[in-house]
Structure formats: structure tokens, C-alpha cells
Design a protein around this motif. Structure first.
Motif, PDB file in Angstrom:
ATOM      1  N   VAL A 270       2.041  -1.463   3.841  1.00  0.00           N
ATOM      2  CA  VAL A 270       3.074  -2.204   3.679  1.00  0.00           C
ATOM      3  C   VAL A 270       2.668  -3.289   2.551  1.00  0.00           C
ATOM      4  O   VAL A 270       3.085  -3.187   1.573  1.00  0.00           O
ATOM      5  CB  VAL A 270       3.839  -3.334   4.469  1.00  0.00           C
ATOM      6  N   LEU A 271       1.079  -3.788   2.784  1.00  0.00           N
ATOM      7  CA  LEU A 271       0.291  -4.616   1.759  1.00  0.00           C
ATOM      8  C   LEU A 271       0.453  -3.844   1.210  1.00  0.00           C
ATOM      9  O   LEU A 271       0.094  -4.533  -0.257  1.00  0.00           O
ATOM     10  CB  LEU A 271      -0.601  -5.066   2.306  1.00  0.00           C
ATOM     11  N   LEU A 272      -0.699  -2.905   1.100  1.00  0.00           N
ATOM     12  CA  LEU A 272      -1.353  -2.011  -0.428  1.00  0.00           C
ATOM     13  C   LEU A 272       0.112  -1.584  -0.857  1.00  0.00           C
ATOM     14  O   LEU A 272       0.284  -1.244  -2.053  1.00  0.00           O
ATOM     15  CB  LEU A 272      -1.695  -0.178   0.592  1.00  0.00           C
ATOM     16  N   GLY A 273       1.260  -0.753  -0.124  1.00  0.00           N
ATOM     17  CA  GLY A 273       2.236  -0.755  -0.799  1.00  0.00           C
ATOM     18  C   GLY A 273       2.807  -1.375  -1.803  1.00  0.00           C
ATOM     19  O   GLY A 273       3.481  -1.317  -3.037  1.00  0.00           O
ATOM     20  N   ALA A 274       2.684  -2.652  -1.181  1.00  0.00           N
ATOM     21  CA  ALA A 274       3.628  -4.202  -2.171  1.00  0.00           C
ATOM     22  C   ALA A 274       2.188  -3.947  -3.383  1.00  0.00           C
ATOM     23  O   ALA A 274       2.962  -4.364  -4.671  1.00  0.00           O
ATOM     24  CB  ALA A 274       3.535  -4.983  -1.498  1.00  0.00           C
ATOM     25  N   LEU A 275       1.078  -4.350  -2.924  1.00  0.00           N
ATOM     26  CA  LEU A 275      -0.445  -4.150  -4.163  1.00  0.00           C
ATOM     27  C   LEU A 275       0.538  -3.109  -5.144  1.00  0.00           C
ATOM     28  O   LEU A 275      -0.106  -3.726  -6.594  1.00  0.00           O
ATOM     29  CB  LEU A 275      -0.867  -4.706  -3.608  1.00  0.00           C
ATOM     30  N   ILE A 276       0.128  -1.938  -4.371  1.00  0.00           N
ATOM     31  CA  ILE A 276       0.532  -1.019  -5.531  1.00  0.00           C
ATOM     32  C   ILE A 276       1.718  -1.380  -6.923  1.00  0.00           C
ATOM     33  O   ILE A 276       1.423  -1.447  -8.192  1.00  0.00           O
ATOM     34  CB  ILE A 276       1.305   0.135  -4.831  1.00  0.00           C
TER      35      ILE A 276
END
Length: 231
Positions: free
Chosen positions: A90-96
Motif C-alpha cells: 500500500v505504501l509503495l503504491g501510494a508513493l508511485i
């Protein structure tokens, strides 16, 4: 049982998105890596020799991507064992999604300095190899070029980080590299097959697809988390 079914479905999705991300985003590669690909050293300019050098160069890139994917996959396995893979996804997806929507956000000065120094080292070594006329240097240039910082590659590596095994991450990044192959080889053989104007029109699609990848990572994080809780 539900968790394993969800994990298998996510794994299949990730492999397909790896190749698709590479294919659709390869027009971004033309703008970023195009000058390097078109300048691959070699005296023989026959179509067969140029194709061979292009295959060597791009094979080097794919090898580096697979190597990086394997390394991040090991880290991702640690997150899986610790039970934090869904949160990381979730965190990486939000950053992307964030950096795709706001590409001009400046990173901290210290990070940019490290980023710049690393880029200089890689570029310096590539410049040295360009002075050689040997065909074998094409593969090494590709290997080094795979390490050059690129937001497009980082997006793919983010997915590799949240896969279940290091081997899966390696395969995902290899497929990502193979997805860029058709356009990159076409550019080696026919540099003018896509006009600069057309490239500029197609380039935003890599941003759109990065947003889709980010949203899929967020979705994956919630689905896997839900699967774990349901299990």
C-alpha cells in the motif's frame, strides 16, 4: 485457502504487469536511453551487426534488471515473513501514484547528492566503454545502463519488492526488461521509425500506466491483508 488463491492471482497479475509496463513504457526509454542505444560502439554498420549489438546491449539491461529484482525480492521476503508485505504494498503504491501526479517534487538535498554521484560514476564508465570499438562492450554498456537511476525502472522495482519470493521478483524484472525490447531493437535498426513529435505524445502513457500500477499495488495490499485476516 482463500489467502493462497489471492496470492496466486496477484502473482500472475504482477508478471503480466511487468511485461506490459515495459512494453507500454518503452517509449520513455527512447527518450532516456535512446542516445546510448544509438551510439553503441562498433565499426560494422551492417543491419545484422547492428541487430547483434542491439541484442547484446539490451540483454545487459535485462540481466541487470533481473539482478536488481532478485536482490529486492530477498528484502521483500523478509517483509512477508514479518507480516508487513501488505502495508509495504500500500505504501509503495501510494508513493508511485504521488510521484506520478507530482513529478517535479524535489527530494531531500542529501538524497539528490548521492543520486547525482552514483549517476556520474555509471555515466563515466559508460563513456569509457564508448571509446572501445569491440562488440563485447555493448553488453557491458547495457549492464551499466540498467543501474542508471530512472523513475520508470523504480516503478517496476517497487512491484518486485512486494512479491512473495526472490525468484518471482527476478522473473518479474526480467519480463519488464523484455517488454522494452521490441521498441528498443526497432530503434537500433531504424532510428527514425518514431518521430520526436510522436515520442512526446506517447511518453505520457508511461505516467498513466505508472498510476495504474500504483493503484494495483494499493489494491493488492488491501486484498492480501484481507486474505490474511480471513485465513
Amino acid at each position: 485457502m482463500r489467502f493462497y488463491w489471492l496470492a496466486l492471482r496477484c502473482n500472475t497479475m504482477e508478471l503480466w504487469t511487468g511485461f506490459t509496463l515495459g512494453l507500454l513504457g518503452s517509449f520513455h526509454c527512447i527518450g532516456m536511453c535512446g542516445p546510448i542505444a544509438l551510439s553503441i560502439p562498433g565499426e560494422n554498420r551492417s543491419p545484422s551487426a547492428m541487430l547483434f549489438r542491439g541484442i547484446l546491449y539490451n540483454s545487459g539491461r535485462v540481466f541487470t534488471y533481473a539482478f536488481l529484482g532478485f536482490g529486492l525480492g530477498i528484502l521483500g521476503m523478509g517483509a512477508t515473513v514479518a507480516g508487513y508485505q501488505n502495508i509495504l504494498s500500500v505504501l509503495l503504491g501510494a508513493l508511485i501514484v504521488f510521484f506520478a501526479l507530482f513529478p517535479h517534487i524535489k527530494l531531500p538535498e542529501k538524497f539528490r547528492k548521492v543520486y547525482g554521484n552514483f549517476q556520474k560514476i555509471i555515466s563515466s564508465n559508460i563513456a569509457t566503454l564508448f571509446k572501445e570499438s569491440s562488440t563485447s562492450s555493448s553488453f557491458i554498456i547495457g549492464l551499466l545502463n540498467g543501474f542508471l537511476p530512472c523513475g520508470f525502472v523504480v516503478t517496476a522495482l517497487a512491484v518486485a519488492l512486494v512479491t512473495d519470493t526472490a525468484l518471482h521478483s527476478c522473473i518479474y524484472m526480467a519480463l519488464f526488461g523484455l517488454g522494452t525490447l521490441p521498441v528498443m531493437l526497432m530503434m537500433n535498426m531504424a532510428p527514425g521509425f518514431i518521430s520526436p513529435k510522436m515520442r512526446s505524445k506517447l511518453r505520457p502513457f508511461s505516467t498513466y500506466f505508472a498510476i495504474i500500477i500504483g493503484l494495483l499495488l494499493i489494491w493488492r495490499g488491501f486484498m492480501v491483508g484481507d486474505g490474511v485476516m480471513g485465513h
